[in-house]
Design an enzyme around this catalytic site. Sequence first.
Site, PDB file in Angstrom:
ATOM      1  N   ARG A 219      56.800-123.306 115.377  1.00  0.00           N
ATOM      2  CA  ARG A 219      55.862-122.775 116.385  1.00  0.00           C
ATOM      3  C   ARG A 219      54.850-123.829 116.828  1.00  0.00           C
ATOM      4  O   ARG A 219      54.254-123.717 117.902  1.00  0.00           O
ATOM      5  CB  ARG A 219      55.188-121.501 115.864  1.00  0.00           C
ATOM      6  CG  ARG A 219      56.142-120.299 115.851  1.00  0.00           C
ATOM      7  CD  ARG A 219      55.499-119.071 115.230  1.00  0.00           C
ATOM      8  NE  ARG A 219      55.172-119.266 113.841  1.00  0.00           N
ATOM      9  CZ  ARG A 219      56.036-119.124 112.819  1.00  0.00           C
ATOM     10  NH1 ARG A 219      57.274-118.765 113.056  1.00  0.00           N
ATOM     11  NH2 ARG A 219      55.651-119.333 111.583  1.00  0.00           N
TER      12      ARG A 219
ATOM     13  N   GLU B  62      53.202-121.161 101.424  1.00  0.00           N
ATOM     14  CA  GLU B  62      52.769-119.835 100.960  1.00  0.00           C
ATOM     15  C   GLU B  62      53.955-119.050 100.413  1.00  0.00           C
ATOM     16  O   GLU B  62      53.826-118.286  99.484  1.00  0.00           O
ATOM     17  CB  GLU B  62      52.125-119.092 102.138  1.00  0.00           C
ATOM     18  CG  GLU B  62      51.296-117.905 101.742  1.00  0.00           C
ATOM     19  CD  GLU B  62      50.789-117.129 102.957  1.00  0.00           C
ATOM     20  OE1 GLU B  62      50.998-117.579 104.100  1.00  0.00           O
ATOM     21  OE2 GLU B  62      50.212-116.057 102.742  1.00  0.00           O
TER      22      GLU B  62
HETATM   23  P1  AMP Z   1      51.058-123.530 104.676  1.00  0.00           P
HETATM   24  O1  AMP Z   1      51.880-124.737 104.369  1.00  0.00           O
HETATM   25  O2  AMP Z   1      50.927-122.618 103.491  1.00  0.00           O
HETATM   26  O3  AMP Z   1      49.728-123.887 105.282  1.00  0.00           O
HETATM   27  O4  AMP Z   1      51.862-122.675 105.754  1.00  0.00           O
HETATM   28  C1  AMP Z   1      51.787-122.985 107.104  1.00  0.00           C
HETATM   29  C2  AMP Z   1      53.113-122.885 107.781  1.00  0.00           C
HETATM   30  O5  AMP Z   1      53.818-121.716 107.416  1.00  0.00           O
HETATM   31  C3  AMP Z   1      52.948-122.809 109.274  1.00  0.00           C
HETATM   32  O6  AMP Z   1      54.005-123.549 109.880  1.00  0.00           O
HETATM   33  C4  AMP Z   1      53.029-121.337 109.606  1.00  0.00           C
HETATM   34  O7  AMP Z   1      53.746-121.125 110.791  1.00  0.00           O
HETATM   35  C5  AMP Z   1      53.755-120.724 108.418  1.00  0.00           C
HETATM   36  N1  AMP Z   1      53.027-119.599 107.812  1.00  0.00           N
HETATM   37  C6  AMP Z   1      52.542-119.555 106.553  1.00  0.00           C
HETATM   38  N2  AMP Z   1      51.971-118.384 106.284  1.00  0.00           N
HETATM   39  C7  AMP Z   1      52.073-117.647 107.402  1.00  0.00           C
HETATM   40  C8  AMP Z   1      51.645-116.334 107.769  1.00  0.00           C
HETATM   41  N3  AMP Z   1      50.994-115.544 106.906  1.00  0.00           N
HETATM   42  N4  AMP Z   1      51.898-115.906 109.028  1.00  0.00           N
HETATM   43  C9  AMP Z   1      52.551-116.713 109.902  1.00  0.00           C
HETATM   44  N5  AMP Z   1      52.980-117.947 109.625  1.00  0.00           N
HETATM   45  C10 AMP Z   1      52.750-118.430 108.391  1.00  0.00           C
END
Ligand code: AMP
Length: 179
Positions: A67, A104
């Site tokens: 995205r 996550e």
């Molecule tokens: P992080 O590495 O944990 O910061 O996760 C960020 C990436 O995972 C981004 O590319 C987001 O698009 C996706 N992402 C993680 N958690 C979510 C969430 N709760 N809702 C939407 N996208 C998420």
Amino acid sequence: MSTSFKSAMERLKCSIRDVPDFPKKGIVFKDITPILTNGQLFRLAVTIFTERYQRKSVERIVAIDARGFIFGGALAHHLGVGLTLVRKKGKLPYKSNSIEYGLEYGQGTLEMHIDGVEKNQRVVIIDDLLATGGTAEAAAKLVELSGAEIVEMAFLVELGFLKGRERLEKYPIFSAISY
Ligand code: AMP
């Protein structure tokens, strides 16, 4: 913050849809597609990024799979600078550097072409959402491997309670909307 700016942010925030238990039980997925399907809101989101970076001598936008490509592509177009893709493992055709990372809801590997950015180039890294910061940190390491300079990391949405900002404390961070 001006009232019209605040209400624009509120309009964006109200449009983000919570999808519980996606892609795994216990995760509330922030679905930004209602912003994309509304022309005014999509333009508003891109304008927020464009206004922030148009006078910061940015030379390259580095967008994160998938995205991040949407906002990164539009931002690079408006700034008149190039776009570099950071992709999930196995998608890039040319020689690439790889970094493993935790997110996550899982583990992954991000890749960028070895000539994706140039030494000392002023780069903004962009993604739709900052959660734990693992993804953005991996993208930053890829950029740094090539010796480019990270001007800022930009996100439409930040999940503050996951403390990604703390993990990324050595980088300047901008997010348009926070939860
Ligand atoms: P992080 O590495 O944990 O910061 O996760 C960020 C990436 O995972 C981004 O590319 C987001 O698009 C996706 N992402 C993680 N958690 C979510 C969430 N709760 N809702 C939407 N996208 C998420």
